[in-house]
Design an enzyme around this catalytic site. Structure first.
Site, PDB file in Angstrom:
ATOM      1  N   PRO A 284     -15.157  -4.893   2.892  1.00 55.80           N
ATOM      2  CA  PRO A 284     -16.444  -5.338   3.384  1.00 55.80           C
ATOM      3  C   PRO A 284     -17.770  -4.609   2.726  1.00 55.80           C
ATOM      4  O   PRO A 284     -18.934  -4.734   2.865  1.00 55.80           O
ATOM      5  CB  PRO A 284     -16.517  -5.464   4.614  1.00 55.80           C
ATOM      6  CG  PRO A 284     -15.303  -4.238   5.007  1.00 55.80           C
ATOM      7  CD  PRO A 284     -14.278  -4.340   3.951  1.00 55.80           C
TER       8      PRO A 284
ATOM      9  N   TYR B 184       0.774  -1.204   0.161  1.00 52.49           N
ATOM     10  CA  TYR B 184      -0.003   0.093  -0.001  1.00 52.49           C
ATOM     11  C   TYR B 184       0.834   1.037  -0.034  1.00 52.49           C
ATOM     12  O   TYR B 184       1.645   1.529   0.748  1.00 52.49           O
ATOM     13  CB  TYR B 184      -0.925   0.019   1.338  1.00 52.49           C
ATOM     14  CG  TYR B 184      -2.142  -1.305   1.342  1.00 52.49           C
ATOM     15  CD1 TYR B 184      -2.199  -2.038   0.182  1.00 52.49           C
ATOM     16  CD2 TYR B 184      -2.532  -1.624   2.624  1.00 52.49           C
ATOM     17  CE1 TYR B 184      -2.998  -3.142   0.403  1.00 52.49           C
ATOM     18  CE2 TYR B 184      -3.387  -2.503   2.693  1.00 52.49           C
ATOM     19  CZ  TYR B 184      -3.689  -3.247   1.252  1.00 52.49           C
ATOM     20  OH  TYR B 184      -4.548  -4.370   1.661  1.00 52.49           O
TER      21      TYR B 184
ATOM     22  N   PHE C  55     -18.845   1.038  -2.573  1.00 51.00           N
ATOM     23  CA  PHE C  55     -20.057   0.948  -3.258  1.00 51.00           C
ATOM     24  C   PHE C  55     -21.347   0.694  -2.434  1.00 51.00           C
ATOM     25  O   PHE C  55     -22.565   1.295  -2.756  1.00 51.00           O
ATOM     26  CB  PHE C  55     -20.016  -0.464  -4.453  1.00 51.00           C
ATOM     27  CG  PHE C  55     -21.242  -0.276  -5.336  1.00 51.00           C
ATOM     28  CD1 PHE C  55     -21.229   0.664  -6.374  1.00 51.00           C
ATOM     29  CD2 PHE C  55     -22.155  -1.233  -5.271  1.00 51.00           C
ATOM     30  CE1 PHE C  55     -22.286   1.006  -7.146  1.00 51.00           C
ATOM     31  CE2 PHE C  55     -23.087  -1.168  -6.129  1.00 51.00           C
ATOM     32  CZ  PHE C  55     -23.164  -0.199  -7.300  1.00 51.00           C
TER      33      PHE C  55
ATOM     34  N   ARG D 290     -15.419  -2.034  -1.638  1.00 53.69           N
ATOM     35  CA  ARG D 290     -14.984  -0.546  -1.993  1.00 53.69           C
ATOM     36  C   ARG D 290     -15.743   0.632  -2.104  1.00 53.69           C
ATOM     37  O   ARG D 290     -15.579   1.283  -2.753  1.00 53.69           O
ATOM     38  CB  ARG D 290     -14.196  -1.112  -3.382  1.00 53.69           C
ATOM     39  CG  ARG D 290     -13.255  -2.108  -3.762  1.00 53.69           C
ATOM     40  CD  ARG D 290     -12.960  -2.664  -4.812  1.00 53.69           C
ATOM     41  NE  ARG D 290     -12.236  -3.648  -4.867  1.00 53.69           N
ATOM     42  CZ  ARG D 290     -12.318  -5.095  -4.796  1.00 53.69           C
ATOM     43  NH1 ARG D 290     -13.679  -5.215  -4.592  1.00 53.69           N
ATOM     44  NH2 ARG D 290     -11.743  -5.952  -4.640  1.00 53.69           N
TER      45      ARG D 290
HETATM   46  N1  LIG Z   1      -6.012  -8.671   1.374  1.00 51.69           N
HETATM   47  C1  LIG Z   1      -6.330  -8.015   0.071  1.00 51.69           C
HETATM   48  O1  LIG Z   1      -6.000  -8.296  -0.554  1.00 51.69           O
HETATM   49  C2  LIG Z   1      -6.965  -6.425   0.459  1.00 51.69           C
HETATM   50  C3  LIG Z   1      -7.553  -5.961  -0.737  1.00 51.69           C
HETATM   51  C4  LIG Z   1      -8.048  -4.742  -0.478  1.00 51.69           C
HETATM   52  C5  LIG Z   1      -8.311  -4.246   0.560  1.00 51.69           C
HETATM   53  N2  LIG Z   1      -7.865  -4.924   1.683  1.00 51.69           N
HETATM   54  C6  LIG Z   1      -8.084  -4.315   3.161  1.00 51.69           C
HETATM   55  O2  LIG Z   1      -9.271  -3.951   3.254  1.00 51.69           O
HETATM   56  C7  LIG Z   1      -9.554  -2.599   3.620  1.00 51.69           C
HETATM   57  C8  LIG Z   1     -10.745  -2.145   3.420  1.00 51.69           C
HETATM   58  O3  LIG Z   1     -10.998  -2.275   1.830  1.00 51.69           O
HETATM   59  P1  LIG Z   1     -11.447  -1.215   0.691  1.00 51.69           P
HETATM   60  O4  LIG Z   1     -10.767   0.014   1.310  1.00 51.69           O
HETATM   61  O5  LIG Z   1     -11.147  -1.852  -0.180  1.00 51.69           O
HETATM   62  O6  LIG Z   1     -12.895  -1.197   0.895  1.00 51.69           O
HETATM   63  P2  LIG Z   1     -14.112  -0.990   1.652  1.00 51.69           P
HETATM   64  O7  LIG Z   1     -13.746  -0.849   3.292  1.00 51.69           O
HETATM   65  O8  LIG Z   1     -15.239  -1.856   1.335  1.00 51.69           O
HETATM   66  O9  LIG Z   1     -14.525   0.551   1.097  1.00 51.69           O
HETATM   67  C9  LIG Z   1     -13.835   1.759   1.667  1.00 51.69           C
HETATM   68  C10 LIG Z   1     -14.431   2.770   0.773  1.00 51.69           C
HETATM   69  O10 LIG Z   1     -15.752   2.907   1.396  1.00 51.69           O
HETATM   70  C11 LIG Z   1     -16.128   4.217   1.704  1.00 51.69           C
HETATM   71  N3  LIG Z   1     -16.736   4.197   3.210  1.00 51.69           N
HETATM   72  C12 LIG Z   1     -16.391   3.981   4.364  1.00 51.69           C
HETATM   73  N4  LIG Z   1     -17.508   3.897   5.257  1.00 51.69           N
HETATM   74  C13 LIG Z   1     -18.221   4.388   4.469  1.00 51.69           C
HETATM   75  C14 LIG Z   1     -19.695   4.792   4.829  1.00 51.69           C
HETATM   76  N5  LIG Z   1     -20.286   4.521   6.278  1.00 51.69           N
HETATM   77  N6  LIG Z   1     -20.776   5.279   3.788  1.00 51.69           N
HETATM   78  C15 LIG Z   1     -20.143   5.303   2.589  1.00 51.69           C
HETATM   79  N7  LIG Z   1     -18.758   5.169   2.322  1.00 51.69           N
HETATM   80  C16 LIG Z   1     -18.241   4.801   3.147  1.00 51.69           C
HETATM   81  C17 LIG Z   1     -14.791   4.929   1.968  1.00 51.69           C
HETATM   82  O11 LIG Z   1     -14.789   6.276   1.539  1.00 51.69           O
HETATM   83  P3  LIG Z   1     -14.432   7.478   2.729  1.00 51.69           P
HETATM   84  O12 LIG Z   1     -13.012   7.479   2.780  1.00 51.69           O
HETATM   85  O13 LIG Z   1     -15.084   8.292   1.944  1.00 51.69           O
HETATM   86  O14 LIG Z   1     -15.053   6.970   3.850  1.00 51.69           O
HETATM   87  C18 LIG Z   1     -13.561   4.329   1.092  1.00 51.69           C
HETATM   88  O15 LIG Z   1     -13.678   4.616  -0.304  1.00 51.69           O
HETATM   89  C19 LIG Z   1      -8.373  -1.837   3.052  1.00 51.69           C
HETATM   90  O16 LIG Z   1      -8.114  -0.754   3.760  1.00 51.69           O
HETATM   91  C20 LIG Z   1      -7.155  -2.963   3.499  1.00 51.69           C
HETATM   92  O17 LIG Z   1      -6.512  -2.944   4.509  1.00 51.69           O
HETATM   93  C21 LIG Z   1      -7.181  -6.198   1.667  1.00 51.69           C
END
Ligand SMILES: NC(=O)c1ccc[n+]([C@@H]2O[C@H](COP(=O)([O-])OP(=O)(O)OC[C@H]3O[C@@H](n4cnc5c(N)ncnc54)[C@H](OP(=O)(O)O)[C@@H]3O)[C@@H](O)[C@H]2O)c1
Length: 402
Positions: free
Chosen positions: A277, A128, A282, A280
């Site tokens: 979760p 990252y 959505f 991303r």
């Molecule tokens: N192991 C792997 O291969 C892998 C791959 C991807 C991710 N990850 C881990 O998983 C974590 C989370 O994944 P992710 O960032 O891909 O996806 P996510 O947690 O599904 O979504 C994050 C996005 O959702 C928005 N968000 C968060 N809370 C919200 C809410 N209450 N209402 C509306 N929008 C909201 C955020 O924007 P705002 O900033 O505007 O809130 C951000 O852009 C990452 O930080 C990483 O540590 C691991």
């Protein structure tokens, strides 16, 4: 929601569990027999175990005023048991792949707000940034050393601070990356070290053996793997017990329910950490076909599920979550996270955010009570809507499922 179930765990900490050589299921049974359950919701069957009142363990001294947010869950079992907050915080988007982000000062403050609210699980990875996300985690969490946990990931090859797109999990590289992560995270031991993606050139036994040595040397406490198959999990766990599998899992992507991964986790007592979760962001309902992703720092623009057409079609799914939440006072994010939390007591989602309001909203998911029948109905309604677009492009898809 089943996660209203509390267990008084003040004496049955992860260490206590290890000491008595008791696996998680044994712990649940003992806890119930001993009358340790303080408050039991109507459906305690598959929920009971790892959610524990955490007040006097990890959070002591941090001034945790959000008692209910400090509910804990247990990832892994036996020697691999790892007690963490019921919801973690993914740090990736604070520097990487989620478009523009606030400056470091703001992110450090937000991470502190999460600690204040009882979050003890913070997720980052070497790739990252690369590297700058680990540096942020190290700086922000330094004041809470020993009280909270940062999990990180090796596997993607990084040369001169840049990801090459190749995998490198050779033992010498794992060791090198471990030393470098320890320095960037400013810790003596990595709480949980995941293999980020399987390396087809290195056997799973060699990877697990290397991690076992690092655990013996005190440089790593626990380990996990991302996006691997049930078969690989079995082989890895036989060499060195796994604490958690981290793979994508949410209402729009339920592969782990069908490919044997959740079953093998259940059978072997391994925890599960669903990444992305909210799909991303959505499922949070703030993304539409006009949303612009930063061309330099957002992988969503490369994903088939985030084309304009896919976003338009899949919005029907967000509408279902919003409708479900309306009569319950929940937002669609809370519905998405609540559904995951209700699945198993050893599931710990790690939503990412750059906003205090979203952090608060996501953590407060655990305050809602929704019963199994209601969750099942939601699941069925969502399953009737076909998901448009694959989750990954061909190159990313080639890296998963080994
Ligand atoms: N192991 C792997 O291969 C892998 C791959 C991807 C991710 N990850 C881990 O998983 C974590 C989370 O994944 P992710 O960032 O891909 O996806 P996510 O947690 O599904 O979504 C994050 C996005 O959702 C928005 N968000 C968060 N809370 C919200 C809410 N209450 N209402 C509306 N929008 C909201 C955020 O924007 P705002 O900033 O505007 O809130 C951000 O852009 C990452 O930080 C990483 O540590 C691991």
């Amino acid at each position: 929601m089943k996660n209203r179930t509390y267990i008084n765990n003040s004496s049955d900490t992860a260490n206590g569990d290890k000491k008595h050589g008791m696996d998680r299921r044994g712990f649940i049974k003992t806890a119930i027999t001993a009358g340790a359950v303080l408050t039991v919701g109507p459906a305690m069957n598959n929920m009971i175990a790892a959610e524990t009142a955490a007040s006097n363990t990890v959070n002591s001294g941090i001034g945790n005023k959000y008692e209910r947010l400090a509910l804990k869950r247990r990832l892994g079992s036996g020697m691999a048991a790892f007690d963490v907050s019921a919801i973690g915080l993914g740090l990736m988007g604070m520097t990487y792949n989620r478009s523009e982000h606030p400056d470091k000062k703001h992110c450090v403050r937000l991470i502190h707000e999460a600690v204040e609210r009882g979050v003890t699980l913070f997720d980052t990875a070497i790739v990252y940034g690369p590297l700058n996300n680990e540096l942020l985690a190290g700086e922000a969490l330094k004041p809470f050393k020993g009280k909270v946990n940062v999990t990180t990931k090796f596997g993607h090859e990084i040369i001169n601070g840049k990801a090459t797109g190749r995998q490198d999990s050779r033992p010498a590289t794992i060791r090198k990356y471990c030393e470098e992560s320890l320095r960037r995270l400013q810790v003596d031991c990595i709480s949980l070290f995941y293999q980020h993606r399987f390396d087809p050139n290195v056997s799973v036994e060699d990877v697990a053996g290397t991690i076992q040595d690092l655990i013996k040397e005190g440089k790593v406490l626990h380990w996990g793997m991302c996006e691997v198959s049930a078969d690989t999990i079995r082989k890895a766990n036989a060499v060195c017990p796994l604490t958690a599998i981290q793979s994508e899992y949410h209402l729009m992507h339920r592969l782990v329910e069908y490919n044997g991964v959740l079953n093998v986790c259940r059978e072997l007592g391994i925890g599960f950490v669903p990444y992305s979760p909210l799909n991303r962001g959505f499922l949070g309902g703030c993304i539409n076909e006009y949303t612009q992703f930063d061309i330099n720092n957002d992988n969503r623009q490369t994903l088939p599920r985030f084309t304009h057409e896919a976003i338009r079609a899949n919005t029907r799914i967000v509408n279902v979550l919003q409708h479900f939440g309306r009569t319950r006072g929940m937002t669609s994010s809370q519905v998405a996270l609540g559904w995951l939390l209700n699945k198993e007591p050893w599931i710990v989602p790690i939503p990412g955010t750059t906003k205090l309001s979203h952090l608060e909203e996501n953590l407060r998911t655990i305050e809602f009570e929704v019963n199994d029948a209601e969750w099942n109905k939601l699941e069925e309604t969502v399953a009737e809507i076909p998901v448009t677009g694959e989750r990954y492009n061909a190159e990313q898809q080639r890296q998963v499922g080994f």
